[in-house]
Write an enzyme that holds these catalytic residues in place. Structure first.
Site, PDB file in Angstrom:
ATOM      1  N   VAL A  84       0.871  -1.271  -0.040  1.00 24.35           N
ATOM      2  CA  VAL A  84       0.013  -0.040   0.059  1.00 24.35           C
ATOM      3  C   VAL A  84       0.990   1.193   0.095  1.00 24.35           C
ATOM      4  CG1 VAL A  84      -1.674   1.234   1.281  1.00 24.35           C
ATOM      5  CG2 VAL A  84      -1.791  -1.297   1.286  1.00 24.35           C
ATOM      6  N   CYS A  85       0.853   2.021  -1.026  1.00 21.49           N
ATOM      7  CA  CYS A  85       1.568   3.358  -1.062  1.00 21.49           C
ATOM      8  C   CYS A  85       0.890   4.568  -0.692  1.00 21.49           C
ATOM      9  CB  CYS A  85       1.921   3.348  -2.796  1.00 21.49           C
ATOM     10  SG  CYS A  85       3.059   4.431  -3.055  1.00 21.49           S
ATOM     11  N   LEU A  86       1.053   5.134   0.435  1.00 20.83           N
ATOM     12  CA  LEU A  86       0.518   5.969   0.864  1.00 20.83           C
ATOM     13  C   LEU A  86       1.504   6.939   1.739  1.00 20.83           C
ATOM     14  CD1 LEU A  86      -2.510   7.303   1.070  1.00 20.83           C
ATOM     15  CD2 LEU A  86      -2.691   5.878   3.222  1.00 20.83           C
TER      16      LEU A  86
END
Length: 317
Positions: free
Chosen positions: A138-140
Site C-alpha cells: 500500500v503506497c500512501l
C-alpha cells in the site's frame, strides 16, 4: 466494548444479523501479519503488559475506531493479538470501486506510535489502483510508504488508524484513480489524458468485479457472513451498473441506485471492455445466485434447528 469482550449472535437469521462497526474476534490465523510479532502473546510482551505505553495507545485506537467509524468501514480486532487489525472498506459511490469490498490487514509495530502501522491490501493478485499493488503493498504518504509533504506523513503525536482508513477510502479509492499516479494530476485538463483516465477507470471497475468473485469464493475469516450479506443486498445494483457501463449509457462510477446517472452524456465503449463486462456479468450473476441460495439454505437450517429445540413451559400450581 471492553477488551476481550466478545458478543455472539445465536439463533438469528443471518439476514437479520447486524455486523458491528468495530468488533473483537479470536481467530487471526489467516491474517497477513499473524507471524510478525511471535512474542505478542507473552505476558511480558509490550502488547500484553498492562503498563506498556504501546498497549495503552492501542486501546486508545480501539476506542477511537469504536466511536468514530463511518458506516462504510468495518474493523475487527483480535482478543489474543491486540497488535493486529483487519478492516474492510465499502467502495464509495461515484467511483469505479462502488459496492466493492476492499480488505486490509494492519499490524502495530512494537514501538507504536513512533512508527506507522504496517498495512497489507488483500489484492488477490490484482492491481486495481496506482496505490494498491498486486502483492498487497500500500503506497500512501501517511504510512511513510510514499514521500510527501511533512504534514502528509505519519505524525506519532497525532496520526491514528482511523485517519489511515479514511485516507484509503477518500484519497485512494477515489473517482479518478488514474490521477493517483505521481505527476499525472497536472495533465488532468488535457482531452487525451481524460480519455486515458476513463479507460483506467473501466479497468479498475472490471478488477473490482473480479475481486468480488474472489471474495465470494473465499471470504476472509470472521467476515464470511458480512461478505455474503453485502453481496446479497447489492447484487442487483452491481449487475445493473455492469450492464449500463457495458452499453455505454454512462461513464464508470456514475451509476446510482435508482438506475439514473449524474450525467446524461453517453460514452464510447471499446469492444474489449464490452466483451469483458459481458463475461463478468455472467460470472457475477452466477456467483450472486449461488450466494443467495447458500444464504437461504443456511437460514432454513437455522430455523429448523430452532424449531427442534425443546421449549420450556411454565408449570402452573
Amino acid at each position: 466494548m471492553a477488551s476481550g469482550e466478545i458478543d455472539e449472535t445465536n439463533g438469528i437469521d443471518t439476514a437479520e444479523a447486524e455486523t458491528k462497526q468495530f468488533d473483537i474476534v479470536t481467530d487471526h490465523s489467516d491474517h497477513h501479519y499473524a507471524n510478525l510479532n511471535p512474542s505478542s502473546e507473552d505476558q511480558d510482551s509490550t502488547f500484553t503488559n498492562a503498563g506498556s505505553s504501546v498497549r495503552k495507545k492501542i486501546m486508545q485506537e480501539w476506542n477511537i475506531l469504536k466511536n468514530n467509524l463511518p458506516d462504510t468501514i468495518f474493523v475487527q480486532a483480535y482478543e489474543g493479538r491486540i497488535d493486529l487489525l483487519r478492516a474492510v472498506i465499502i467502495g464509495p459511490a461515484g467511483t469505479p470501486y462502488h459496492d466493492g469490498l476492499f480488505f486490509f490487514d494492519l499490524a502495530f509495530p512494537s514501538d507504536y506510535p513512533n512508527q506507522p502501522p504496517l498495512v497489507y491490501y488483500h489484492s488477490h493478485g490484482l492491481r486495481l489502483n496506482p496505490n494498491l499493488y498486486a502483492k498487497g503493498y500500500v503506497c500512501l504518504s501517511l504510512l511513510n510508504t510514499w514521500h510527501g509533504n511533512e504534514e502528509e506523513m505519519w505524525n506519532p503525536s497525532g496520526s491514528t488508524i482511523l485517519q489511515v482508513l479514511l485516507s484509503l477510502q477518500a484519497l485512494v479509492l477515489n473517482e479518478e484513480p488514474y490521477f493517483n499516479e505521481p505527476g499525472y494530476e497536472k495533465f488532468r485538463e488535457m482531452p487525451e489524458t481524460q480519455k486515458i483516465s476513463n479507460n483506467y477507470s473501466e479497468e479498475a471497475f472490471m478488477l473490482s468485479c473480479k475481486t468480488m468473485l474472489f471474495l465470494l469464493q473465499k471470504p476472509p475469516k470472521n467476515f464470511e457472513d458480512f461478505v455474503a450479506q453485502h453481496f446479497l443486498e447489492r447484487a442487483d445494483v452491481i449487475l445493473r451498473a455492469c450492464k449500463a457501463y457495458a452499453d455505454g449509457h454512462m461513464r464508470v462510477g456514475y451509476y446510482q441506485d435508482d438506475g439514473s446517472s449524474s450525467t446524461s452524456t453517453t460514452v464510447e465503449v471499446s469492444s474489449n471492455f464490452k466483451q469483458s463486462m459481458d463475461k463478468l456479468y455472467a460470472d457475477l450473476e452466477t456467483a450472486f445466485n449461488k450466494n443467495k441460495d447458500s444464504m437461504q439454505e443456511k437460514s432454513e437450517e437455522m430455523k429448523e434447528t430452532a424449531c427442534a429445540e425443546p421449549q420450556q413451559t411454565m408449570e402452573v400450581h
